[in-house]
Design a protein around this motif. Sequence first.
Motif, PDB file in Angstrom:
ATOM      1  N   VAL A  19       7.235 -15.188  -5.480  1.00 28.66           N
ATOM      2  CA  VAL A  19       5.896 -15.451  -5.777  1.00 28.66           C
ATOM      3  C   VAL A  19       4.932 -14.978  -4.764  1.00 28.66           C
ATOM      4  N   VAL A  20       5.139 -14.958  -3.649  1.00 28.55           N
ATOM      5  CA  VAL A  20       4.208 -14.389  -2.605  1.00 28.55           C
ATOM      6  C   VAL A  20       3.959 -13.043  -2.821  1.00 28.55           C
ATOM      7  N   THR A  21       5.318 -12.399  -2.960  1.00 26.97           N
ATOM      8  CA  THR A  21       5.100 -10.829  -3.100  1.00 26.97           C
ATOM      9  C   THR A  21       4.381 -10.382  -4.434  1.00 26.97           C
ATOM     10  N   SER A  22       4.646 -11.062  -5.565  1.00 26.64           N
ATOM     11  CA  SER A  22       3.974 -10.921  -6.601  1.00 26.64           C
ATOM     12  C   SER A  22       2.531 -11.412  -6.766  1.00 26.64           C
ATOM     13  N   MET A  23       2.160 -12.132  -6.146  1.00 21.20           N
ATOM     14  CA  MET A  23       0.653 -12.486  -6.019  1.00 21.20           C
ATOM     15  C   MET A  23      -0.166 -11.563  -5.132  1.00 21.20           C
ATOM     16  N   THR A  24       0.752 -10.808  -4.086  1.00 17.59           N
ATOM     17  CA  THR A  24      -0.283  -9.795  -3.460  1.00 17.59           C
ATOM     18  C   THR A  24      -0.370  -8.547  -4.570  1.00 17.59           C
ATOM     19  N   PHE A  25       0.624  -8.501  -5.357  1.00 16.86           N
ATOM     20  CA  PHE A  25       0.193  -7.394  -6.509  1.00 16.86           C
ATOM     21  C   PHE A  25      -1.088  -7.522  -7.166  1.00 16.86           C
ATOM     22  N   ALA A  26      -1.159  -8.719  -7.890  1.00 15.58           N
ATOM     23  CA  ALA A  26      -2.359  -9.163  -8.571  1.00 15.58           C
ATOM     24  C   ALA A  26      -3.606  -9.122  -7.736  1.00 15.58           C
ATOM     25  N   ILE A  27      -3.600  -9.845  -6.448  1.00 21.62           N
ATOM     26  CA  ILE A  27      -4.746  -9.680  -5.885  1.00 21.62           C
ATOM     27  C   ILE A  27      -5.241  -8.117  -5.233  1.00 21.62           C
ATOM     28  N   ARG A  28      -4.079  -7.532  -4.919  1.00 20.17           N
ATOM     29  CA  ARG A  28      -4.523  -6.245  -4.779  1.00 20.17           C
ATOM     30  C   ARG A  28      -5.203  -5.297  -5.810  1.00 20.17           C
ATOM     31  N   ALA A  29      -4.842  -5.642  -6.958  1.00 26.42           N
ATOM     32  CA  ALA A  29      -5.415  -5.171  -8.173  1.00 26.42           C
ATOM     33  C   ALA A  29      -6.933  -5.547  -8.094  1.00 26.42           C
ATOM     34  N   LYS A  30      -7.217  -6.680  -7.747  1.00 21.16           N
ATOM     35  CA  LYS A  30      -8.661  -7.270  -7.828  1.00 21.16           C
ATOM     36  C   LYS A  30      -9.402  -6.662  -6.627  1.00 21.16           C
ATOM     37  N   LEU A  31      -8.670  -6.338  -5.562  1.00 17.66           N
ATOM     38  CA  LEU A  31      -9.392  -5.765  -4.303  1.00 17.66           C
ATOM     39  C   LEU A  31      -9.781  -4.466  -4.482  1.00 17.66           C
ATOM     40  N   GLU A  32      -9.170  -3.706  -5.597  1.00 20.29           N
ATOM     41  CA  GLU A  32      -9.541  -2.348  -5.825  1.00 20.29           C
ATOM     42  C   GLU A  32     -10.851  -2.373  -6.233  1.00 20.29           C
ATOM     43  N   LEU A  33     -11.642  -3.376  -6.825  1.00 21.70           N
ATOM     44  CA  LEU A  33     -13.050  -3.258  -6.816  1.00 21.70           C
ATOM     45  C   LEU A  33     -13.874  -3.750  -5.762  1.00 21.70           C
ATOM     46  N   VAL A  34     -13.157  -4.530  -5.036  1.00 27.70           N
ATOM     47  CA  VAL A  34     -14.038  -4.836  -3.745  1.00 27.70           C
ATOM     48  C   VAL A  34     -14.249  -3.590  -2.953  1.00 27.70           C
ATOM     49  N   PHE A  35     -13.034  -3.054  -2.673  1.00 27.72           N
ATOM     50  CA  PHE A  35     -13.198  -2.020  -1.535  1.00 27.72           C
ATOM     51  C   PHE A  35     -13.565  -0.619  -2.354  1.00 27.72           C
ATOM     52  N   GLY A  36     -13.783  -0.512  -3.737  1.00 29.60           N
ATOM     53  CA  GLY A  36     -14.099   0.579  -4.512  1.00 29.60           C
ATOM     54  C   GLY A  36     -15.560   1.250  -4.327  1.00 29.60           C
ATOM     55  N   PRO A  37     -15.640   2.047  -5.239  1.00 36.04           N
ATOM     56  CA  PRO A  37     -17.182   2.594  -5.119  1.00 36.04           C
ATOM     57  C   PRO A  37     -18.355   1.720  -5.193  1.00 36.04           C
ATOM     58  N   ASP A  38     -18.346   0.655  -5.819  1.00 30.86           N
ATOM     59  CA  ASP A  38     -19.230  -0.461  -5.885  1.00 30.86           C
ATOM     60  C   ASP A  38     -19.160  -1.519  -4.797  1.00 30.86           C
ATOM     61  N   GLY A  39     -18.278  -1.498  -4.085  1.00 35.95           N
ATOM     62  CA  GLY A  39     -18.090  -2.403  -3.038  1.00 35.95           C
ATOM     63  C   GLY A  39     -18.269  -1.698  -1.610  1.00 35.95           C
ATOM     64  N   VAL A  40     -17.002  -1.599  -0.802  1.00 37.77           N
ATOM     65  CA  VAL A  40     -16.717  -0.789   0.263  1.00 37.77           C
ATOM     66  C   VAL A  40     -17.587   0.650   0.332  1.00 37.77           C
ATOM     67  N   GLY A  41     -17.128   1.184  -0.746  1.00 33.65           N
ATOM     68  CA  GLY A  41     -17.430   2.565  -0.947  1.00 33.65           C
ATOM     69  C   GLY A  41     -16.579   3.678  -0.924  1.00 33.65           C
ATOM     70  N   LEU A  42     -15.000   3.037  -1.130  1.00 34.61           N
ATOM     71  CA  LEU A  42     -14.022   3.942  -0.991  1.00 34.61           C
ATOM     72  C   LEU A  42     -13.902   4.544  -2.482  1.00 34.61           C
ATOM     73  N   ASN A  43     -13.763   5.999  -2.669  1.00 38.53           N
ATOM     74  CA  ASN A  43     -13.146   6.342  -3.958  1.00 38.53           C
ATOM     75  C   ASN A  43     -11.913   5.935  -4.413  1.00 38.53           C
ATOM     76  N   LEU A  44     -11.570   6.119  -5.619  1.00 43.08           N
ATOM     77  CA  LEU A  44     -10.176   5.753  -6.406  1.00 43.08           C
ATOM     78  C   LEU A  44      -9.034   6.325  -5.520  1.00 43.08           C
ATOM     79  N   GLU A  45      -9.176   7.565  -5.271  1.00 43.58           N
ATOM     80  CA  GLU A  45      -7.930   8.251  -4.507  1.00 43.58           C
ATOM     81  C   GLU A  45      -7.891   7.550  -3.074  1.00 43.58           C
ATOM     82  N   GLN A  46      -8.834   7.409  -2.496  1.00 41.51           N
ATOM     83  CA  GLN A  46      -8.855   6.683  -1.144  1.00 41.51           C
ATOM     84  C   GLN A  46      -7.971   5.371  -1.247  1.00 41.51           C
TER      85      GLN A  46
END
Length: 394
Positions: A19-46
């Motif tokens: 469950v810990v392993t798999s929760m990291t997958f879901a949370i990582r999917a959400k972090l894509e927007l946090v660190f993405g172009p509208d957040g921290v500013g990383l592009n999708l390849e980064q």
Amino acid sequence: MEENINKQKLFIGSCIALVVTSMTFAIRAKLELVFGPDGVGLNLEQIGTAFAPAFWGFTLAMIFGGPLVDRLGIKKIAWIAFITHAIGITLTILAYDMNSLFIATLFVGIGNGMVEAAFNPMVASMFPNKKTKMLNRFHVWFPGGIVIGALMGWLVMDVMGLGWQIMVGLLYVPLIIYGLIFWGKKFPVTERVQMGVSFGDMVKNLGKPLFIFMVICMLMTAASELGTTQRIESLLHNSVAYPLLVLAFINGIMALGRAFAGQVIHKLQPAGMLLFSAIFTFIGLWLLTITSDGFTFVAAGVFAIGVTFFWPTMIGFVAEYLPETGALGLSVMGGAGMLSVSLVLPIMGRLMDTANATEALRTMSILPAILIVAFLGLNIYMRKKYKTPLVQGD
């Protein structure tokens, strides 16, 4: 010694670790927007690059953890998983740019890999007469944990408006629980040790053509499933309001399917399940390219039916038909799967940066198309060798 091993508690603890392993997958999917172009500013390849060590770190942990399970024992590998999980979760909360996210994700990936390296052979060892069935039940908690993580992420950030660090901090709860369950418990030895197969013979068996074929297929089954679900926010951002709920929906179906896998295994046999899975995965990916709004959930449901049995049945097939490959064989399978995802994520990001999500999904659909042909051949081979029909009767 066997009588002193509490199989039920060990199995429950291993499920919570997953469950810990798999929760990291879901949370990582959400972090894509946090660190993405509208957040921290990383592009999708980064972002794909920063997320990649979750998968190749997982691969390294499994490949090194596989033989170490036999030498050090399942218990020590389980505690290595606990420690690296704890470090990775803490570093993720402290992450602020691509490099810090990369390092945090690496530790999370190593922890995840050690979970698979320890507990796949443990389950196979504890339940020798129903390996594929129990491995499917163990792997219920991969999609199950993703559902929990996706819903928690949605509630914490989208509904309650709290910070992403709180969302990541929720991972400490199942981490502490599985640590307490394992504390002071006696663990079984691996099946390879039970069988008396030497390390040299185990390595030699990795060269069998059937095993090499399964490793190649694992590269494609894992990428089809996890490459798609890890980038769900970007892939479906323009199709539905809350892509994370689609992720929860997909994994809810997967959890139910794996919970009742016994009957499906009885009917189709492992090779038949894999062919069935490849067909539905291909159809589901294509439907996702032509649907939007509510119909996206229909397409996602077809995709979910396809990928439900991929991972545990690939592992179960090797445990059942190639037991001489031991814990190392199971680790190589899991490691190959995660390695393929680490390669696919930046490629998908580049496709979405330069083209669009539809092009990325269509490109991904090539993988299950190849698998349909591969698993059709596997079924023919298995039917000739073991004289079993594709579909079993009652």
